[in-house]
Enzyme design. Structure first.
Site, mmCIF file in Angstrom:
data_model
loop_
_atom_site.group_PDB
_atom_site.id
_atom_site.type_symbol
_atom_site.label_atom_id
_atom_site.label_comp_id
_atom_site.label_asym_id
_atom_site.label_seq_id
_atom_site.Cartn_x
_atom_site.Cartn_y
_atom_site.Cartn_z
ATOM 1 N N LYS A 277 12.947 9.439 21.805
ATOM 2 C CA LYS A 277 12.538 9.040 20.450
ATOM 3 C C LYS A 277 11.641 10.110 19.812
ATOM 4 O O LYS A 277 11.742 10.377 18.608
ATOM 5 C CB LYS A 277 11.815 7.690 20.485
ATOM 6 N N HIS B 148 13.087 -9.718 24.631
ATOM 7 C CA HIS B 148 11.699 -9.492 24.230
ATOM 8 C C HIS B 148 10.951 -10.828 24.159
ATOM 9 O O HIS B 148 11.560 -11.885 24.272
ATOM 10 C CB HIS B 148 11.654 -8.779 22.879
ATOM 11 N N SER C 177 10.290 4.125 17.693
ATOM 12 C CA SER C 177 9.681 2.943 18.296
ATOM 13 C C SER C 177 8.205 3.234 18.575
ATOM 14 O O SER C 177 7.810 4.397 18.713
ATOM 15 C CB SER C 177 10.422 2.644 19.596
ATOM 16 N N SER C 178 7.413 2.177 18.710
ATOM 17 C CA SER C 178 5.973 2.364 18.965
ATOM 18 C C SER C 178 5.710 2.940 20.359
ATOM 19 O O SER C 178 4.591 3.387 20.635
ATOM 20 C CB SER C 178 5.237 1.035 18.815
ATOM 21 N N CYS C 179 6.733 2.957 21.226
ATOM 22 C CA CYS C 179 6.528 3.484 22.585
ATOM 23 C C CYS C 179 6.350 5.005 22.598
ATOM 24 O O CYS C 179 6.077 5.588 23.638
ATOM 25 C CB CYS C 179 7.652 3.070 23.517
ATOM 26 N N TYR D 193 12.920 7.090 27.561
ATOM 27 C CA TYR D 193 13.314 6.571 26.238
ATOM 28 C C TYR D 193 12.365 7.104 25.161
ATOM 29 O O TYR D 193 12.799 7.558 24.092
ATOM 30 C CB TYR D 193 13.259 5.042 26.301
HETATM 31 N N1 LIG Z 1 14.240 -4.549 18.492
HETATM 32 C C1 LIG Z 1 12.988 -4.135 18.467
HETATM 33 O O1 LIG Z 1 12.031 -4.891 18.691
HETATM 34 C C2 LIG Z 1 12.695 -2.709 18.092
HETATM 35 C C3 LIG Z 1 11.359 -2.325 18.034
HETATM 36 C C4 LIG Z 1 11.061 -1.020 17.728
HETATM 37 C C5 LIG Z 1 12.081 -0.130 17.467
HETATM 38 N N2 LIG Z 1 13.367 -0.515 17.504
HETATM 39 C C6 LIG Z 1 14.392 0.523 17.230
HETATM 40 O O2 LIG Z 1 15.353 0.108 16.294
HETATM 41 C C7 LIG Z 1 16.610 0.708 16.616
HETATM 42 C C8 LIG Z 1 17.680 -0.368 16.688
HETATM 43 O O3 LIG Z 1 17.278 -1.334 17.644
HETATM 44 P P1 LIG Z 1 17.972 -2.771 17.746
HETATM 45 O O4 LIG Z 1 16.946 -3.702 18.214
HETATM 46 O O5 LIG Z 1 18.730 -3.047 16.489
HETATM 47 O O6 LIG Z 1 18.976 -2.492 18.956
HETATM 48 P P2 LIG Z 1 20.391 -3.186 19.245
HETATM 49 O O7 LIG Z 1 20.411 -4.567 18.672
HETATM 50 O O8 LIG Z 1 20.663 -3.011 20.695
HETATM 51 O O9 LIG Z 1 21.393 -2.274 18.412
HETATM 52 C C9 LIG Z 1 21.689 -0.956 18.790
HETATM 53 C C10 LIG Z 1 23.076 -0.632 18.288
HETATM 54 O O10 LIG Z 1 23.408 0.714 18.665
HETATM 55 C C11 LIG Z 1 24.740 0.725 19.131
HETATM 56 N N3 LIG Z 1 24.964 1.805 20.092
HETATM 57 C C12 LIG Z 1 24.368 2.010 21.279
HETATM 58 N N4 LIG Z 1 24.874 3.093 21.897
HETATM 59 C C13 LIG Z 1 25.822 3.600 21.059
HETATM 60 C C14 LIG Z 1 26.706 4.701 21.130
HETATM 61 N N5 LIG Z 1 26.716 5.529 22.189
HETATM 62 N N6 LIG Z 1 27.555 4.908 20.098
HETATM 63 C C15 LIG Z 1 27.559 4.082 19.036
HETATM 64 N N7 LIG Z 1 26.746 3.011 18.904
HETATM 65 C C16 LIG Z 1 25.893 2.781 19.913
HETATM 66 C C17 LIG Z 1 24.900 -0.615 19.815
HETATM 67 O O11 LIG Z 1 26.253 -0.945 19.952
HETATM 68 P P3 LIG Z 1 26.742 -1.684 21.307
HETATM 69 O O12 LIG Z 1 25.848 -2.882 21.437
HETATM 70 O O13 LIG Z 1 28.166 -1.992 21.028
HETATM 71 O O14 LIG Z 1 26.520 -0.691 22.408
HETATM 72 C C18 LIG Z 1 24.145 -1.538 18.867
HETATM 73 O O15 LIG Z 1 24.978 -2.008 17.833
HETATM 74 C C19 LIG Z 1 16.417 1.455 17.942
HETATM 75 O O16 LIG Z 1 16.218 2.810 17.675
HETATM 76 C C20 LIG Z 1 15.149 0.861 18.500
HETATM 77 O O17 LIG Z 1 14.418 1.780 19.255
HETATM 78 C C21 LIG Z 1 13.715 -1.798 17.808
#
Ligand SMILES: NC(=O)c1ccc[n+]([C@@H]2O[C@H](COP(=O)([O-])OP(=O)(O)OC[C@H]3O[C@@H](n4cnc5c(N)ncnc54)[C@H](OP(=O)(O)O)[C@@H]3O)[C@@H](O)[C@H]2O)c1
Length: 322
Positions: free
Chosen positions: A140, A183, A107-109, A136
């Site tokens: 990362k 967000h 992530s950008s953080c 967090y």
């Molecule tokens: N969204 C953004 O704007 C953004 C920006 C920059 C980077 N990212 C990065 O992209 C990645 C994915 O983000 P996202 O937005 O797709 O998040 P998300 O929609 O919350 O998806 C995360 C997934 O991980 C699963 N998970 C969490 N804890 C777990 C565990 N202990 N065991 C197995 N599965 C687990 C969650 O399942 P449950 O929901 O069932 O717990 C969920 O399906 C992250 O690394 C995030 O930092 C996202």
């Protein structure tokens, strides 16, 4: 096509589901997934049993404990512990089971609070992080260093090639539209939609509207992930260093929150006025990734903001009915 067996961790999340979508569009059919209930990635024994049984060839690590400022501030222990455990378990177990190709999503953080804008990859570990999500961000950063360390120790001997991508702010299908815990784009979509439905003549936005932010459509992020995973190693190596290997993923363009609000209002079809509560804090004046490393490797974002917002609004409406 020679079909690698691909494990997408976090396939029910916004990014993981987009990666599965893009992989399927590109003809990859041997995709293995487990949801959180079936496989808790913080559980080392369970992760080992899964890899031992499934023996994937490639891993996309898009599972993470994610959340906004409030969640990060309230549950810092959960954010650092769970993310460190997931990364350590998946990276080490992948190595132990002969996985040569893995892509870690950060992530950008990870960049210092006061990093020069646009934020370039070499800004990593050059300054103090934003305190609200420091635990967090540290997890990362550890994820990037896990990949690099396994490459350095096992690259030559075992062919290990683990890569990291750092997305900017993402939006699109599968986003979280929770009224208090979402967000900026999903929050604006919900507020303009509700104002339209209730015929509210004005929507108030927190802050001056002047901060500049960058947004990437999630399918573009997924496409970039598959692109980076599949880059020939010699090509990638010409652009990264062993201890500074992560790659930013953004559009290269930012806009003000005010411009964004106007764009969202237009997509939603909101006819009222947009006001700004200047008594509320603005946050950083600008947050933009420098994506020139990825651009030089041959990838560019494809989906324009308006097209992406229209798809996101459609997704929001579907989520409302389910
Ligand atoms: N969204 C953004 O704007 C953004 C920006 C920059 C980077 N990212 C990065 O992209 C990645 C994915 O983000 P996202 O937005 O797709 O998040 P998300 O929609 O919350 O998806 C995360 C997934 O991980 C699963 N998970 C969490 N804890 C777990 C565990 N202990 N065991 C197995 N599965 C687990 C969650 O399942 P449950 O929901 O069932 O717990 C969920 O399906 C992250 O690394 C995030 O930092 C996202």
């Amino acid at each position: 096509m020679d079909q690698p067996k691909i494990y997408v961790a976090g396939h029910r999340g916004m990014v993981g589901s987009a990666i599965v979508r893009i992989l399927q569009i590109q003809g990859y059919s041997n995709i293995v997934t487990r949801n959180h209930a079936e496989l808790d990635l913080t559980d080392q024994a369970a992760v080992r049993a899964f890899f031992f049984t499934e023996k994937p060839d490639q891993v996309y690590l898009a599972a993470a404990k994610v959340g906004g400022i409030h969640a990060n501030n309230t549950y810092p222990a959960e954010f650092i512990y769970q993310n460190l455990m997931m990364e350590a378990n998946v990276v080490d177990t992948a190595f132990r089971n002969g996985v040569r190709k893995l892509l870690f999503l950060g992530s950008s953080c990870i960049y210092p609070k006061m990093a020069t804008q646009p934020m370039i990859e070499s800004a990593l570990l050059t300054g103090t992080l934003e305190p609200t999500n420091e635990p967090y961000a540290i997890a990362k950063i550890a994820g990037i260093k896990l990949c690099e360390s396994y490459n350095r120790q096992y690259g030559a001997s075992h062919g290990v090639d683990y890569r990291s991508v750092m997305p900017t702010n993402l939006f699109g299908p599968g986003d979280n539209y929770h009224p208090e815990n979402s967000h900026v784009i999903p929050a604006l979509i919900r507020r303009f939609h509700e104002a339209k439905v209730t015929k509210n003549p004005a929507v108030m936005i927190w802050g001056s509207g002047n901060p500049r932010r960058e947004f990437l459509y999630v399918d573009d992020m997924a496409a970039a992930s598959v692109f980076v995973m599949n880059l020939p190693k010699s090509k990638l190596d010409a652009h990264v260093q062993p201890m500074q290997s992560h790659i930013n993923v953004g559009t290269g363009e930012d806009l003000t929150i005010k411009e964004l609000a106007v764009a969202v209002g237009k997509i939603v079809g909101y006819q009222g006025t947009i006001d700004f509560d200047t008594n509320k804090p603005d946050g950083a004046p600008r947050k933009l990734m420098d994506s020139s490393r990825l651009n030089a490797l041959g990838w560019q974002a494809q989906v324009g903001l308006e097209v992406g917002l229209a798809a996101a609004y459609q997704d929001f409406q579907v989520q409302l009915t389910t």
